[in-house]
Design a protein around this motif. Structure first.
Motif, PDB file in Angstrom:
ATOM      1  N   THR A 154       0.718  -1.251  -0.016  1.00  0.00           N
ATOM      2  CA  THR A 154       0.008   0.134   0.202  1.00  0.00           C
ATOM      3  C   THR A 154       0.852   1.333  -0.081  1.00  0.00           C
ATOM      4  OG1 THR A 154       0.037   0.058   2.185  1.00  0.00           O
ATOM      5  CG2 THR A 154      -1.691  -1.308   1.139  1.00  0.00           C
ATOM      6  N   GLU A 203       1.120   3.495   2.086  1.00  0.00           N
ATOM      7  CA  GLU A 203       1.476   3.626   3.510  1.00  0.00           C
ATOM      8  C   GLU A 203       2.743   2.706   3.736  1.00  0.00           C
ATOM      9  OE1 GLU A 203      -1.516   2.967   2.703  1.00  0.00           O
ATOM     10  OE2 GLU A 203      -2.411   5.006   2.856  1.00  0.00           O
ATOM     11  N   GLN A 204       2.934   1.744   3.071  1.00  0.00           N
ATOM     12  CA  GLN A 204       4.154   0.717   3.328  1.00  0.00           C
ATOM     13  C   GLN A 204       5.371   0.996   2.454  1.00  0.00           C
ATOM     14  OE1 GLN A 204       1.834  -2.804   2.182  1.00  0.00           O
ATOM     15  NE2 GLN A 204       2.295  -3.720   3.975  1.00  0.00           N
ATOM     16  N   GLN A 232       7.985   3.442   2.141  1.00  0.00           N
ATOM     17  CA  GLN A 232       8.686   4.383   3.011  1.00  0.00           C
ATOM     18  C   GLN A 232      10.241   4.353   2.705  1.00  0.00           C
ATOM     19  OE1 GLN A 232       6.967   6.922   4.470  1.00  0.00           O
ATOM     20  NE2 GLN A 232       5.008   6.168   3.773  1.00  0.00           N
TER      21      GLN A 232
END
Length: 477
Positions: A20, A22-23, A25
């Motif tokens: 996702t 959010e993952q 990074q």
């Protein structure tokens, strides 16, 4: 978004589903430190020294390491791209070319090599712990020498298993724990190498005699050593050239992973191999014989504090490469076989168990076996897999994948009962041609180029078979 609430649930689980936003990074520094942590390891330190033993001089050995890593960087970056673009790991990317079920074939081949490397690195880490215990535990030497099994005494096995549990503990805390560990472990390893180099120059009042030694092989004899050596350098990271999507699926951007890897791999491998050559050369002056193994070298130090710190750094260094390079991918690979039952942690545990059963630490006892057999044989398997992945994604599909269909039974990637026979035939052709020289002496030159030969053959055969069957690129959204 891939949903698990459908009748094809057996082909997806949380660990291999697309990442996702959010993952995603991981930054340039994360990939730089990842490669620093993986490249700065004991086999890297030993690599150029092994080439010198085989007849090259110091600069030929180091140049071979540098060129080999520039070459292998190309397939690494090519296979990294779909991981970042679509957020998918290697076993799922392999479904596009081998089939939703057929991807288990390259996954198993990659996982077995990973398990072998896991055993090698765990033996090295265990050796560091063994040296540590000899220092701090009274009478450990006497206890340690009790009995021998598969080339290791009782103390060696205890140390091996202690290091084994450290690896499994990190994996059981998930992929983000790997990221956090690599962030600080990589630079620590480099500091250890620099520290050894400073000691060597100071103790030997220079770099020692190896830098003045001429090459022992010339003409045809030189190329008989150089070509297999170059292939072995490529083979050293042939594993990562396949499963690099396992890491780049977490990248913030293509630029972050591309620059992080381009800066991290060739330079760090070359620098650390060079440090190994320079320190080994200095030991000839200091101890009157060459000591190529840094753990053995540390055992000659008398300052207990420095020794304990150095051995701790060796343990961290070996953990760093073992977790990232030898457990992460096999863990995902085994999930490809049994996605309904396996998780990332369970796949890592299976890798660890296989690493014990294969006892591959015996391979590194002889440079000829390590370089000309272990590295070059598995290069003949992994080169064709890399070729098929790259040919399918970059040429046949023009970088277009339907991610949702990669996880479904009723999709273009299911081919014939889940397998793409054209990919399997291309894989077999690449393996046979690259390894036939191992058993047919007149074709030994093919084995010396095993990764390159396997790559070229599989690349061509795959595209011929796919275009002849489908006519043009299969439809992808």
């Amino acid at each position: 978004m891939v949903s698990q609430a459908n009748d094809d649930v057996t082909y997806v689980n949380r660990d291999i589903a697309p990442t996702t936003p959010e993952q995603r990074q991981w930054s340039l520094y994360n990939y730089l430190s990842l490669w620093i942590g993986m490249a700065h390891n004991i086999p890297t330190y030993l690599m150029a020294g092994g080439f010198i033993v085989l007849g090259l001089n110091w600069w030929q050995a180091i140049l071979t390491v540098f060129i080999g890593n520039l070459i292998v960087l190309i397939p690494i970056l090519l296979n990294a791209h779909p991981g970042t673009k679509y957020g998918i790991p290697f076993p799922v990317l392999a479904r596009a070319s081998f089939g939703v079920i057929g991807a288990g074939i390259p996954a198993v081949l990659r996982a077995l090599v990973g398990a072998g490397w896991f055993g090698i690195e765990t033996a090295i880490g265990g050796q560091a712990i063994q040296t540590f215990l000899l220092l701090i535990v009274p009478h450990w030497n006497h206890f340690s020498n009790t009995g021998t099994f598969l080339g290791m005494n009782l103390g060696g096995w205890i140390s091996f298993l202690l290091f084994w549990f450290l690896n499994v503990w990190i994996i059981y805390h998930g992929i983000q724990a790997v990221k956090r560990f690599e962030t600080w472990a990589g630079p620590l390893v480099l500091l250890l190498g620099i520290g050894l180099l400073i000691w060597a120059v100071s103790a030997a009042h220079g770099f020692g005699p190896l830098l003045n030694a001429a090459a022992k092989v010339h003409g045809a004899a030189f190329w008989a050593v150089e070509i297999p050596a170059l292939t072995s350098v490529v083979g050293f990271w042939a594993t990562l050239s396949l499963n690099i999507p396992d890491f780049t699926r977490f990248a913030k951007s293509q630029k972050a992973q591309e620059w992080g890897q381009a800066l991290g791999l060739p330079l760090t491998m070359t620098i650390f191999s060079g440090i190994g050559v320079l320190v080994t050369s200095a030991t000839i002056v200091v101890f009157h014989h060459a000591i190529s193994d840094p753990i053995t070298l540390l055992g000659h130090f008398h300052n207990v504090v420095i020794l304990l710190i150095s051995l701790g750094a060796v343990v961290v260094a070996t953990l760093s490469v073992n977790v990232a390079a030898n457990i992460v991918s096999p863990a995902y690979d085994f999930i490809q076989l049994f996605p309904r039952h396996l998780t990332f942690a369970r796949g890592g545990l299976i890798t660890g168990i296989l690493g014990i059963l294969m006892a591959p630490w015996l391979l590194i006892s002889n440079p000829h076996i390590y370089i000309f057999t272990w590295l070059n044989v598995y290069s003949g398997f992994l080169g064709p897999i890399a070729a098929i992945l790259i040919a399918d994604y970059w040429v046949f599909r023009h970088r277009k994948l339907d991610v949702k269909e990669l996880y479904e039974k009723r999709s273009q990637y299911f081919y014939e009962r889940g397998y793409n026979p054209r990919a399997i035939w291309a894989l077999v052709a690449g393996i046979v041609v690259s390894l036939i020289g191992k058993v047919v002496p007149s074709l030994s030159w093919l084995f010396n180029y095993s990764w390159f030969v396997g790559f070229i053959v599989a690349f061509i055969v795959y595209l011929i078979l796919m275009y002849s069957h489908y006519g043009s690129s299969m439809t992808s959204n």
